[in-house]
Motif scaffolding. Structure first.
Motif, mmCIF file in Angstrom:
data_model
loop_
_atom_site.group_PDB
_atom_site.id
_atom_site.type_symbol
_atom_site.label_atom_id
_atom_site.label_comp_id
_atom_site.label_asym_id
_atom_site.label_seq_id
_atom_site.Cartn_x
_atom_site.Cartn_y
_atom_site.Cartn_z
ATOM 1 N N VAL A 30 12.342 -1.102 -1.628
ATOM 2 C CA VAL A 30 10.884 -1.283 -1.718
ATOM 3 C C VAL A 30 10.516 -2.696 -1.262
ATOM 4 O O VAL A 30 9.568 -2.884 -0.491
ATOM 5 C CB VAL A 30 10.383 -1.014 -3.152
ATOM 6 C CG1 VAL A 30 8.915 -1.386 -3.287
ATOM 7 C CG2 VAL A 30 10.573 0.450 -3.498
ATOM 8 N N ALA A 31 11.289 -3.696 -1.719
ATOM 9 C CA ALA A 31 10.980 -5.080 -1.341
ATOM 10 C C ALA A 31 11.068 -5.254 0.175
ATOM 11 O O ALA A 31 10.318 -6.018 0.767
ATOM 12 C CB ALA A 31 11.928 -6.046 -2.045
ATOM 13 N N ALA A 33 10.433 -2.979 2.459
ATOM 14 C CA ALA A 33 9.746 -1.862 3.113
ATOM 15 C C ALA A 33 9.118 -2.271 4.444
ATOM 16 O O ALA A 33 8.774 -1.411 5.254
ATOM 17 C CB ALA A 33 8.684 -1.282 2.187
ATOM 18 N N ASP A 34 8.953 -3.569 4.673
ATOM 19 C CA ASP A 34 8.338 -4.030 5.923
ATOM 20 C C ASP A 34 9.223 -5.027 6.670
ATOM 21 O O ASP A 34 8.733 -5.778 7.503
ATOM 22 C CB ASP A 34 6.971 -4.657 5.618
ATOM 23 C CG ASP A 34 6.031 -3.652 4.990
ATOM 24 O OD1 ASP A 34 5.721 -2.658 5.653
ATOM 25 O OD2 ASP A 34 5.648 -3.832 3.823
ATOM 26 N N LEU A 90 8.209 4.504 1.581
ATOM 27 C CA LEU A 90 7.825 3.902 0.313
ATOM 28 C C LEU A 90 7.678 4.922 -0.814
ATOM 29 O O LEU A 90 8.198 4.724 -1.914
ATOM 30 C CB LEU A 90 6.516 3.144 0.521
ATOM 31 C CG LEU A 90 6.298 1.910 -0.334
ATOM 32 C CD1 LEU A 90 7.505 1.002 -0.297
ATOM 33 C CD2 LEU A 90 5.079 1.162 0.150
ATOM 34 N N VAL A 94 9.726 5.150 -4.441
ATOM 35 C CA VAL A 94 9.084 5.028 -5.752
ATOM 36 C C VAL A 94 9.429 6.240 -6.623
ATOM 37 O O VAL A 94 9.677 6.102 -7.823
ATOM 38 C CB VAL A 94 7.557 4.833 -5.594
ATOM 39 C CG1 VAL A 94 6.860 4.896 -6.937
ATOM 40 C CG2 VAL A 94 7.275 3.501 -4.926
ATOM 41 N N GLY B 13 9.492 -9.242 -3.197
ATOM 42 C CA GLY B 13 8.606 -8.311 -2.489
ATOM 43 C C GLY B 13 7.144 -8.668 -2.704
ATOM 44 O O GLY B 13 6.344 -8.642 -1.761
ATOM 45 N N GLN B 17 4.608 -9.744 0.325
ATOM 46 C CA GLN B 17 3.399 -8.964 0.621
ATOM 47 C C GLN B 17 2.144 -9.810 0.458
ATOM 48 O O GLN B 17 1.160 -9.625 1.170
ATOM 49 C CB GLN B 17 3.319 -7.715 -0.249
ATOM 50 C CG GLN B 17 4.451 -6.726 -0.023
ATOM 51 C CD GLN B 17 4.576 -6.256 1.409
ATOM 52 O OE1 GLN B 17 3.613 -6.271 2.177
ATOM 53 N NE2 GLN B 17 5.776 -5.863 1.814
ATOM 54 N N SER B 114 -1.690 -1.561 4.230
ATOM 55 C CA SER B 114 -0.239 -1.380 4.144
ATOM 56 C C SER B 114 0.379 -2.422 3.210
ATOM 57 O O SER B 114 1.237 -2.098 2.379
ATOM 58 C CB SER B 114 0.329 -1.476 5.560
ATOM 59 O OG SER B 114 1.683 -1.758 5.514
ATOM 60 N N ARG B 117 -0.422 -1.591 -0.423
ATOM 61 C CA ARG B 117 0.372 -0.453 -0.902
ATOM 62 C C ARG B 117 1.795 -0.915 -1.247
ATOM 63 O O ARG B 117 2.361 -0.536 -2.274
ATOM 64 C CB ARG B 117 0.418 0.634 0.169
ATOM 65 C CG ARG B 117 0.628 2.025 -0.383
ATOM 66 C CD ARG B 117 0.315 3.051 0.660
ATOM 67 N NE ARG B 117 1.387 3.165 1.630
ATOM 68 C CZ ARG B 117 2.280 4.153 1.649
ATOM 69 N NH1 ARG B 117 2.233 5.101 0.737
ATOM 70 N NH2 ARG B 117 3.210 4.210 2.554
ATOM 71 N N SER B 118 2.371 -1.735 -0.397
ATOM 72 C CA SER B 118 3.709 -2.256 -0.662
ATOM 73 C C SER B 118 3.706 -3.140 -1.910
ATOM 74 O O SER B 118 4.639 -3.103 -2.708
ATOM 75 C CB SER B 118 4.221 -3.059 0.525
ATOM 76 O OG SER B 118 4.322 -2.250 1.661
ATOM 77 N N SER B 121 3.766 -1.024 -4.942
ATOM 78 C CA SER B 121 5.086 -0.418 -5.175
ATOM 79 C C SER B 121 6.017 -1.411 -5.850
ATOM 80 O O SER B 121 6.820 -1.033 -6.708
ATOM 81 C CB SER B 121 5.696 0.040 -3.862
ATOM 82 O OG SER B 121 4.816 0.906 -3.203
ATOM 83 N N ASN B 122 5.905 -2.689 -5.485
ATOM 84 C CA ASN B 122 6.728 -3.706 -6.138
ATOM 85 C C ASN B 122 6.305 -3.881 -7.596
ATOM 86 O O ASN B 122 7.148 -4.151 -8.457
ATOM 87 C CB ASN B 122 6.643 -5.032 -5.392
ATOM 88 C CG ASN B 122 7.521 -5.027 -4.162
ATOM 89 O OD1 ASN B 122 8.737 -5.017 -4.267
ATOM 90 N ND2 ASN B 122 6.913 -5.015 -2.995
#
Lengths: 127, 141
Positions: A30-31, A33-34, A90, A94, B13, B17, B114, B117-118, B121-122
């Motif tokens: 998740v961390a 994800a980009d 993502l 989750v 994260g 972000q 985006s 959203r990330s 999630s974190n």
């Protein structure tokens, strides 16, 4: 089983250690994800429990090779189809995270009950 | 691997972000900025992420494979600015053209969505860690 109810406790501990390690792997996904070209990681339980069950010489949880992270198999996902080459979805991560944390909580609850039963047996109040 | 490692990963994260959101906000706010401290027109910013190992040099393969995220640098858009004909503008050149930042609002808003959203999630990870810690705390009660 030499101990009353006690035999299950090391197995539960192994399972909970695995759940924490897997939670870390999913959190890393998740961390990242980009992060360009990141490939997702996951852990599989593969034989960790069987190893723990066969290990009778273990006298301390922190001894080398006892329930350590090396018992888990690391799996790497493929490169992603996205333009940045990232393979993380993502929502999937989750869902897995939630499921994994739920399993941990269930195991913790069972362990709590086992210890309570053992305490009851020791105190003799059940008679 | 323990619960505080997981928190570290989630925090990395969140920071990454947030940096992305800050860059997006800066791009939107400066969509028409023609003067900057370094001189010239504003150029859009974009943070570049990379993985960062949580284990020390002696960590096993497994620990080294579970990585947090880090902002490596903030990239500056190399594309030339947009030239718009506006002779009345104070920064117009002798032919009457003004250089404007190459910022696409649709792109920035999609980026913002985006990133948020990330970010959320974190936050879910942080919540899950707390629940796991609470469950662990019940053991032995």
């Amino acid at each position: 089983m030499s101990q009353i109810l006690g035999g299950a406790i090391p197995h539960l501990e192994t399972a909970m250690r695995f759940r924490i390690a897997r939670q870390a792997a999913l959190s890393a996904n998740v961390a990242n994800a980009d992060t360009p070209n990141y490939r997702r990681v996951d852990l599989s339980f593969d034989g960790a429990l069987a190893k723990a069950a066969g290990r009778i010489e273990r006298t301390h949880a922190r001894h080398l090779g006892a329930g350590g992270a090396s018992d888990y198999r690391l799996e790497r996902g493929p490169r992603g189809q996205r333009p940045d080459g990232n393979g993380v979805q993502l929502d999937r991560e989750v869902v897995e995270l939630t499921r994994n944390a739920g399993a941990f909580e269930k195991q913790a609850a069972v362990l709590t009950r086992l210890l309570a039963i053992r305490r009851l047996a020791l105190s003799g109040e059940g008679r | 691997m323990n619960l505080s490692n997981i928190t570290d990963i989630a925090v990395s994260g969140l920071i990454a972000q947030r940096a992305r959101m800050a860059a997006t906000a800066s791009n939107v706010a400066n969509a028409h900025t023609t003067r900057t401290a370094s001189g010239g027109v504003y150029r859009r910013r974009d943070p570049v992420f990379r993985t960062d190992s949580i284990g020390g040099p002696f960590a096993g393969e497994l620990v080294r494979s579970i990585q947090r995220v880090q902002v490596e640098r903030v990239a500056v858009d190399p594309r030339p600015p947009i030239a718009r004909f506006d002779p009345g503008h104070p920064d117009a050149d002798e032919r009457g053209y003004v250089s404007l930042p190459r910022v696409n609002l649709v792109e920035e808003l999609a980026n913002m969505k985006s990133a948020s959203r990330s970010y959320e999630s974190n936050l879910v990870i942080m919540r899950k860690v707390r629940e796991m810690a609470q469950a662990a705390m019940q053991i032995g009660r």
